[in-house]
Design a protein around this motif. Sequence first.
Motif, PDB file in Angstrom:
ATOM      1  N   PRO A  26      41.073  21.107  50.425  1.00  0.00           N
ATOM      2  CA  PRO A  26      39.909  21.898  50.856  1.00  0.00           C
ATOM      3  C   PRO A  26      40.272  23.324  51.268  1.00  0.00           C
ATOM      4  N   VAL A  27      41.369  23.477  52.033  1.00  0.00           N
ATOM      5  CA  VAL A  27      41.771  24.815  52.485  1.00  0.00           C
ATOM      6  C   VAL A  27      42.122  25.690  51.289  1.00  0.00           C
ATOM      7  N   THR A  28      42.901  25.130  50.344  1.00  0.00           N
ATOM      8  CA  THR A  28      43.294  25.887  49.152  1.00  0.00           C
ATOM      9  C   THR A  28      42.078  26.249  48.313  1.00  0.00           C
ATOM     10  N   PHE A  29      41.197  25.284  48.109  1.00  0.00           N
ATOM     11  CA  PHE A  29      40.028  25.497  47.257  1.00  0.00           C
ATOM     12  C   PHE A  29      39.120  26.596  47.813  1.00  0.00           C
ATOM     13  N   LEU A  88      37.173  32.303  47.903  1.00  0.00           N
ATOM     14  CA  LEU A  88      36.704  33.375  48.792  1.00  0.00           C
ATOM     15  C   LEU A  88      37.340  34.726  48.459  1.00  0.00           C
ATOM     16  N   VAL A  89      38.585  34.693  47.945  1.00  0.00           N
ATOM     17  CA  VAL A  89      39.288  35.959  47.695  1.00  0.00           C
ATOM     18  C   VAL A  89      38.838  36.569  46.370  1.00  0.00           C
ATOM     19  N   PRO A  90      38.993  37.885  46.204  1.00  0.00           N
ATOM     20  CA  PRO A  90      38.671  38.540  44.927  1.00  0.00           C
ATOM     21  C   PRO A  90      39.550  38.016  43.804  1.00  0.00           C
ATOM     22  N   ILE A 113      47.093  33.424  45.702  1.00  0.00           N
ATOM     23  CA  ILE A 113      46.718  32.269  46.534  1.00  0.00           C
ATOM     24  C   ILE A 113      47.259  30.976  45.931  1.00  0.00           C
ATOM     25  N   LEU A 114      47.138  30.838  44.593  1.00  0.00           N
ATOM     26  CA  LEU A 114      47.652  29.642  43.924  1.00  0.00           C
ATOM     27  C   LEU A 114      49.171  29.531  44.064  1.00  0.00           C
TER      28      LEU A 114
END
Length: 467
Positions: free
Chosen positions: A14-17, A22-24, A31-32
């Motif tokens: 959930p946090v990763t998703f 949310l980020v551009p 992020i990945l």
Amino acid sequence: MVFSSISFLYYFLPVTFFTYFLVPRKFKNFILLIASLTFYFYGEPIYTVLLLISSVSDFFHSRYIERHLGSKKAKYALVSSVVINLGMLGFFKYADFLLLNINQLLGTTIPYLHLSLPIGISFFTFQTMSYTIDVYRGETKAERGFLNFATYVSLFPQLVAGPIVRYQTISDELKNRRHTLAQVSNGLKRFVIGLSKKVLIANQLGELSNIFRDSHEPSVLFYWIYAIAFSLQIYFDFSGYSDMAIGLGRMFGFSFPENFNYPYVSRSITNFWRRWHMTLGSWFRDYVYIPLGGNRGTAALWIRNIVIVWFLTGFWHGAQWNFAIWGLYFGAILVLEKKWTLKYLERVHGVVRHLYVLLIVILSFVIFNATGISGISSDLAGLFGFMDIPMISNETIYQMKNYAVVLILAVIGATPVIKEVYFKMLKHKISSILLIVIEPATLLLLLVSVTAFLVDGSYNPFLYFRF
């Protein structure tokens, strides 16, 4: 960290998703990458450096290869890249096996290294090797951005157990991928189905296999129940993990290749291996079998190529002789099919052909899961009544009753029956409307059931972490 864990399902994912969406767009690969390194670090804090070494090595090797394409420098760089990858794989996976055999053969007492196997090393080394080889062949362009390449190597959905994803398969998606609600929804559905296969079926079959190993009342029938249970367990375990990986990939905008296509409905071993662990089979075909000459040349050369490929395929699974024997066993069957048996099989009824495949495959997984060569002999002896054990025992009957439901569900789930019923329902107006309610309700029920099993601390191994 494994997908079938509370920490992954309710914290990491959930946090990763949500952070990812949310980020551009320009920060999504970052992020990945951070999430993937965190995912790997959680289970392998020390060996995360190997993942980074592999990424840095193949990134710069490929750039050098492309710059000197067509020259000896490119060839030397390719050899260097392959040696580094195979060196890491060989050192961590096969060093103690080599020392064991040297000690047994020469009577020496060389101390063992006792290295733990870095999770997923067999998969990510094959991925990076395929990348540099493809650059050398001119089949793909060398990646210019290290962030994109490191994301490809460490991508957490398929990092630890595949499917083996080639760079050229997702190179465009690494730089420019689309995200839609339908894609996320389909990915989530595929993930839940794979998770259910793993936790609700594979884990229960694994318990039955363990009960057999610990049994003090073995019987011939119990040996066969074990053989069938393990053959189904490894299918649901690995295909379930592949489903989860493919589903997660879709959720983040990637299209990973399929890895299983109902292999147990095959009517020849040739067809079985076109349906089982398809990305590994295509890897050995394209990077070992065809470069060796494939089926070109004399029959002797072709058989040599088959032996090499299937020995390596077996040995890839682990540093034990039973894996090599398992690979050579399939190699021998495939040679026999190609040269003799397939033309006779085509004349017999489909049911007979199907039973032939099941027998060959079930026996193969008995070899696969045996403890050494002596274990192979004793397990096969038990299957065919060459041990001093009864045909049936009270414990056999008891365990058959206990696990009858899961065995029946596993047999049905290993065929495309449920999938075919689902698509037939989609074609009819009333049933398709009902599916709008039934499908999400079923997926939610499955997720709740899986969570209950995991919270309960039930048996939850993952077979392919061994490989």
